[in-house]
Design a protein around this motif. Sequence first.
Motif, PDB file in Angstrom:
ATOM      1  N   ALA A  35      36.444 -67.312  15.347  1.00 40.86           N
ATOM      2  CA  ALA A  35      36.856 -68.714  15.399  1.00 40.86           C
ATOM      3  C   ALA A  35      35.695 -69.681  15.221  1.00 40.86           C
ATOM      4  CB  ALA A  35      37.566 -68.998  16.714  1.00 40.86           C
ATOM      5  N   ARG A  36      34.467 -69.184  15.314  1.00 43.53           N
ATOM      6  CA  ARG A  36      33.306 -70.056  15.088  1.00 43.53           C
ATOM      7  C   ARG A  36      33.226 -70.512  13.640  1.00 43.53           C
ATOM      8  NH1 ARG A  36      28.900 -66.233  18.297  1.00 43.53           N
ATOM      9  NH2 ARG A  36      29.950 -66.293  20.338  1.00 43.53           N
ATOM     10  N   ASP A  37      33.725 -69.682  12.728  1.00 43.83           N
ATOM     11  CA  ASP A  37      33.615 -69.991  11.301  1.00 43.83           C
ATOM     12  C   ASP A  37      34.960 -70.103  10.594  1.00 43.83           C
ATOM     13  OD1 ASP A  37      30.719 -69.860  11.304  1.00 43.83           O
ATOM     14  OD2 ASP A  37      30.947 -67.672  11.477  1.00 43.83           O
ATOM     15  N   PHE A  38      36.015 -69.534  11.192  1.00 45.16           N
ATOM     16  CA  PHE A  38      37.289 -69.465  10.494  1.00 45.16           C
ATOM     17  C   PHE A  38      38.421 -70.023  11.360  1.00 45.16           C
ATOM     18  CE2 PHE A  38      34.694 -66.157   8.624  1.00 45.16           C
ATOM     19  CZ  PHE A  38      34.931 -66.302   7.259  1.00 45.16           C
ATOM     20  N   GLY A  39      39.396 -70.587  10.689  1.00 45.00           N
ATOM     21  CA  GLY A  39      40.637 -70.993  11.319  1.00 45.00           C
ATOM     22  C   GLY A  39      41.781 -70.151  10.791  1.00 45.00           C
ATOM     23  N   ILE A  40      42.890 -70.152  11.500  1.00 49.39           N
ATOM     24  CA  ILE A  40      44.051 -69.351  11.134  1.00 49.39           C
ATOM     25  C   ILE A  40      45.085 -70.266  10.477  1.00 49.39           C
ATOM     26  CG2 ILE A  40      45.976 -68.006  12.063  1.00 49.39           C
ATOM     27  CD1 ILE A  40      43.984 -67.134  14.307  1.00 49.39           C
ATOM     28  N   SER A  41      45.449 -69.944   9.246  1.00 49.33           N
ATOM     29  CA  SER A  41      46.388 -70.781   8.499  1.00 49.33           C
ATOM     30  C   SER A  41      47.601 -69.967   8.064  1.00 49.33           C
ATOM     31  CB  SER A  41      45.716 -71.390   7.259  1.00 49.33           C
ATOM     32  OG  SER A  41      46.657 -72.099   6.479  1.00 49.33           O
ATOM     33  N   PRO A  42      48.697 -70.004   8.821  1.00 51.01           N
ATOM     34  CA  PRO A  42      49.921 -69.343   8.361  1.00 51.01           C
ATOM     35  C   PRO A  42      50.485 -69.970   7.088  1.00 51.01           C
ATOM     36  CG  PRO A  42      49.998 -69.794  10.732  1.00 51.01           C
ATOM     37  CD  PRO A  42      48.832 -70.549  10.183  1.00 51.01           C
ATOM     38  N   PHE A  43      50.099 -71.214   6.782  1.00 48.65           N
ATOM     39  CA  PHE A  43      50.587 -71.854   5.556  1.00 48.65           C
ATOM     40  C   PHE A  43      50.044 -71.132   4.322  1.00 48.65           C
ATOM     41  CE2 PHE A  43      50.300 -75.251   2.272  1.00 48.65           C
ATOM     42  CZ  PHE A  43      51.653 -75.513   2.154  1.00 48.65           C
ATOM     43  N   THR A  44      48.735 -70.863   4.308  1.00 46.19           N
ATOM     44  CA  THR A  44      48.142 -70.125   3.183  1.00 46.19           C
ATOM     45  C   THR A  44      48.143 -68.625   3.420  1.00 46.19           C
ATOM     46  OG1 THR A  44      45.894 -70.289   4.099  1.00 46.19           O
ATOM     47  CG2 THR A  44      46.638 -72.076   2.661  1.00 46.19           C
ATOM     48  N   GLY A  45      48.419 -68.202   4.652  1.00 42.26           N
ATOM     49  CA  GLY A  45      48.463 -66.783   4.964  1.00 42.26           C
ATOM     50  C   GLY A  45      47.109 -66.119   4.961  1.00 42.26           C
ATOM     51  N   GLN A  46      46.059 -66.849   5.356  1.00 45.47           N
ATOM     52  CA  GLN A  46      44.724 -66.255   5.380  1.00 45.47           C
ATOM     53  C   GLN A  46      43.816 -67.006   6.353  1.00 45.47           C
ATOM     54  OE1 GLN A  46      43.329 -66.498   1.346  1.00 45.47           O
ATOM     55  NE2 GLN A  46      43.330 -68.713   1.293  1.00 45.47           N
ATOM     56  N   TRP A  47      42.698 -66.353   6.684  1.00 44.21           N
ATOM     57  CA  TRP A  47      41.649 -67.004   7.454  1.00 44.21           C
ATOM     58  C   TRP A  47      40.985 -68.040   6.546  1.00 44.21           C
ATOM     59  CZ3 TRP A  47      40.930 -65.612  12.574  1.00 44.21           C
ATOM     60  CH2 TRP A  47      41.472 -64.398  12.979  1.00 44.21           C
ATOM     61  N   GLU A  48      40.865 -69.255   7.025  1.00 42.38           N
ATOM     62  CA  GLU A  48      40.261 -70.322   6.228  1.00 42.38           C
ATOM     63  C   GLU A  48      38.900 -70.688   6.806  1.00 42.38           C
ATOM     64  OE1 GLU A  48      41.383 -71.959   3.569  1.00 42.38           O
ATOM     65  OE2 GLU A  48      43.517 -71.461   3.440  1.00 42.38           O
ATOM     66  N   GLU A  49      37.893 -70.776   5.955  1.00 40.84           N
ATOM     67  CA  GLU A  49      36.584 -71.217   6.413  1.00 40.84           C
ATOM     68  C   GLU A  49      36.658 -72.676   6.850  1.00 40.84           C
ATOM     69  OE1 GLU A  49      32.780 -70.133   4.724  1.00 40.84           O
ATOM     70  OE2 GLU A  49      33.847 -68.975   3.201  1.00 40.84           O
ATOM     71  N   ILE A  50      36.250 -72.926   8.073  1.00 43.56           N
ATOM     72  CA  ILE A  50      36.368 -74.279   8.629  1.00 43.56           C
ATOM     73  C   ILE A  50      35.515 -75.267   7.848  1.00 43.56           C
ATOM     74  CG2 ILE A  50      35.931 -75.682  10.686  1.00 43.56           C
ATOM     75  CD1 ILE A  50      36.609 -73.209  12.356  1.00 43.56           C
ATOM     76  N   ASN A  51      34.303 -74.874   7.468  1.00 46.69           N
ATOM     77  CA  ASN A  51      33.394 -75.783   6.763  1.00 46.69           C
ATOM     78  C   ASN A  51      33.899 -76.158   5.373  1.00 46.69           C
ATOM     79  OD1 ASN A  51      31.628 -75.847   8.940  1.00 46.69           O
ATOM     80  ND2 ASN A  51      30.379 -74.156   8.154  1.00 46.69           N
ATOM     81  N   ASN A  52      34.803 -75.338   4.826  1.00 47.13           N
ATOM     82  CA  ASN A  52      35.341 -75.615   3.498  1.00 47.13           C
ATOM     83  C   ASN A  52      36.729 -76.251   3.541  1.00 47.13           C
ATOM     84  OD1 ASN A  52      33.049 -74.494   2.374  1.00 47.13           O
ATOM     85  ND2 ASN A  52      33.973 -72.456   2.123  1.00 47.13           N
ATOM     86  N   ASN A  53      37.204 -76.514   4.747  1.00 47.90           N
ATOM     87  CA  ASN A  53      38.552 -77.046   4.912  1.00 47.90           C
ATOM     88  C   ASN A  53      38.467 -78.464   5.457  1.00 47.90           C
ATOM     89  OD1 ASN A  53      41.247 -77.598   5.578  1.00 47.90           O
ATOM     90  ND2 ASN A  53      41.655 -75.453   6.082  1.00 47.90           N
ATOM     91  N   THR A  54      38.548 -79.422   4.585  1.00 42.06           N
ATOM     92  CA  THR A  54      38.389 -80.820   5.016  1.00 42.06           C
ATOM     93  C   THR A  54      39.534 -81.287   5.904  1.00 42.06           C
ATOM     94  OG1 THR A  54      39.468 -81.568   2.972  1.00 42.06           O
ATOM     95  CG2 THR A  54      37.059 -81.411   2.964  1.00 42.06           C
ATOM     96  N   ARG A  55      40.655 -80.577   5.878  1.00 39.97           N
ATOM     97  CA  ARG A  55      41.785 -80.968   6.735  1.00 39.97           C
ATOM     98  C   ARG A  55      41.421 -80.869   8.210  1.00 39.97           C
ATOM     99  NH1 ARG A  55      44.543 -77.055   3.716  1.00 39.97           N
ATOM    100  NH2 ARG A  55      45.086 -75.903   5.610  1.00 39.97           N
ATOM    101  N   TRP A  56      40.475 -80.009   8.528  1.00 39.37           N
ATOM    102  CA  TRP A  56      40.145 -79.770   9.937  1.00 39.37           C
ATOM    103  C   TRP A  56      38.903 -80.537  10.395  1.00 39.37           C
ATOM    104  CZ3 TRP A  56      40.817 -73.780   9.251  1.00 39.37           C
ATOM    105  CH2 TRP A  56      42.180 -73.487   9.164  1.00 39.37           C
ATOM    106  N   PHE A  57      38.391 -81.426   9.568  1.00 43.15           N
ATOM    107  CA  PHE A  57      37.228 -82.227   9.967  1.00 43.15           C
ATOM    108  C   PHE A  57      37.687 -83.437  10.780  1.00 43.15           C
ATOM    109  CE2 PHE A  57      34.309 -80.925   6.165  1.00 43.15           C
ATOM    110  CZ  PHE A  57      34.099 -79.702   6.763  1.00 43.15           C
ATOM    111  N   PRO A  58      36.882 -83.917  11.728  1.00 42.36           N
ATOM    112  CA  PRO A  58      35.690 -83.240  12.250  1.00 42.36           C
ATOM    113  C   PRO A  58      36.104 -82.117  13.196  1.00 42.36           C
ATOM    114  CG  PRO A  58      36.078 -85.232  13.490  1.00 42.36           C
ATOM    115  CD  PRO A  58      37.126 -85.200  12.410  1.00 42.36           C
ATOM    116  N   ARG A  59      35.251 -81.134  13.328  1.00 39.98           N
ATOM    117  CA  ARG A  59      35.576 -79.991  14.170  1.00 39.98           C
ATOM    118  C   ARG A  59      35.511 -80.384  15.641  1.00 39.98           C
ATOM    119  NH1 ARG A  59      33.620 -73.770  13.805  1.00 39.98           N
ATOM    120  NH2 ARG A  59      34.455 -73.101  15.812  1.00 39.98           N
ATOM    121  N   THR A  60      36.639 -80.306  16.302  1.00 35.95           N
ATOM    122  CA  THR A  60      36.695 -80.710  17.710  1.00 35.95           C
ATOM    123  C   THR A  60      37.347 -79.665  18.604  1.00 35.95           C
ATOM    124  OG1 THR A  60      38.786 -81.848  17.270  1.00 35.95           O
ATOM    125  CG2 THR A  60      36.765 -83.164  17.166  1.00 35.95           C
TER     126      THR A  60
END
Length: 469
Positions: free
Chosen positions: A266-291
């Motif tokens: 979870a330090r680097d990845f988020g769980i996205s059932p929408f895309t069905g894969q682990w998403e890199e947090i730093n590459n996912n602007t939807r999750w900015f800022p990381r809180t």
Amino acid sequence: MNAPLESTLWDILGVIEPQRDDWLFRQRIIQELQDVVRTVPSLRGATVEPFGSFVSNLFTPWGDLDITVMLDYDSYISSAGKKRKLSLLGDVLRALKEKGGWWRLQFIPHAKVPILKFEKGRPAISGDISIDNLGGQMKSKCLFWLNQIDGRFRPLVLLVKEWAKTQNINSPKFGTLNSYSLSLLVLFHFQTCEPAIFPPLQAIYPTNLVDDLTGVRETAEKTIADLFHANIRRFIADRSRPVNRSSLSELFVSFLAKFSTISLKARDFGISPFTGQWEEINNNTRWFPRTFALYVEDPFEQPANTARTVSVRNLDRIQEVIQRTQLTILSPNLTWIDLHQLLVKPELSRVILFRKQNQNGSGQMMHPLPQQQLPQTRKHVHSPSAPVIAARVQSARPENQLRSRINGNHHIHGLSSNPKQGTYSNSAVPEESNPNKWSKQGMQQQQQQQRGDVTNSRQQLWRPRSQQS
């Protein structure tokens, strides 16, 4: 296949599977709340409607009941502002106090969705009341519809939720996972196991579902349901996709393995059932800022984080619980006592043992563990009380009948989503199903049948009565 684990999981399902009375009890609560709401002048024309695990059919007899009061907007979709919601919940609170029979009333005004908590009945069922939560209703229906793809989804969700309660990691109030997040974790596991059982949800509903709840309510709900069912049919009809034939125990073990390093990942990845894969947090602007410590994205309301209450400290504890459970289950010296202590609370364990002793079917009879050797835990609202246990004992059935009920085909098609119609009918109860459904042969037959036309499925939930056959 882990035979002791497989047998134990089915024993647990036989106890946590809701009975007819559990459905009717919740329906009575909904109707009593509707009667109270009718006495509130500020809520004239409002309807009381369930959502959450009751609508998705992912609840246990002692699970919470989520209810929303839908205001009358003359068939159109709208939503009260937060100040008005707070005012209306205050009116409901005063009406419930005046009526009596509603306990532990607690107003939670600062939650993301303001709620009024309550307990009702003996044994008590806890619940939450919100205002205009149509999005929550539609999410619940979508989880229900997904079970058409594979009937193993519902049993695994029930087992994971019961295990999480036993291990005290299913309490958003105390910084752990809520039940919706746990359901999404199981969904994500079905998307990412080998071979995959579920597709990415963007293949089922390619846009943000909550954003499409506009205009006339009946029309919007029908449009969403039609697209959802059409894409489910398309996925099931794809005969080129490999079939996952894992047993329930194999799916449970692989679920633990997948999330055994969840705190680290979870330090680097988020769980996205929408895309069905682990998403890199730093590459996912939807999750900015990381809180947040953990991201489990809501596939129907991106980028909302369903695990926003999980703290860093508790995420480490969740990982430790998963690793400890995995280590115990894989132990060569595994006993049923170990499994029961891991997966269910002592009071449920005793019900299971009672049934095992009184079953008339084949198989070795299990002798009960002396009560003083069972671990003692403090009872709370999520644990079945003595009357619930007594009811479970009285309704004990042979194991082959118990297994026939755990197939995900319970439906509550008597419920109506039309705000101009009644809130529910007493036809909203589970039906008996094929007793061979969860035998190995029955599962294969089920998978073949599920490749057919989903519109012929008995799973019709919360469709407007104008659409019901």
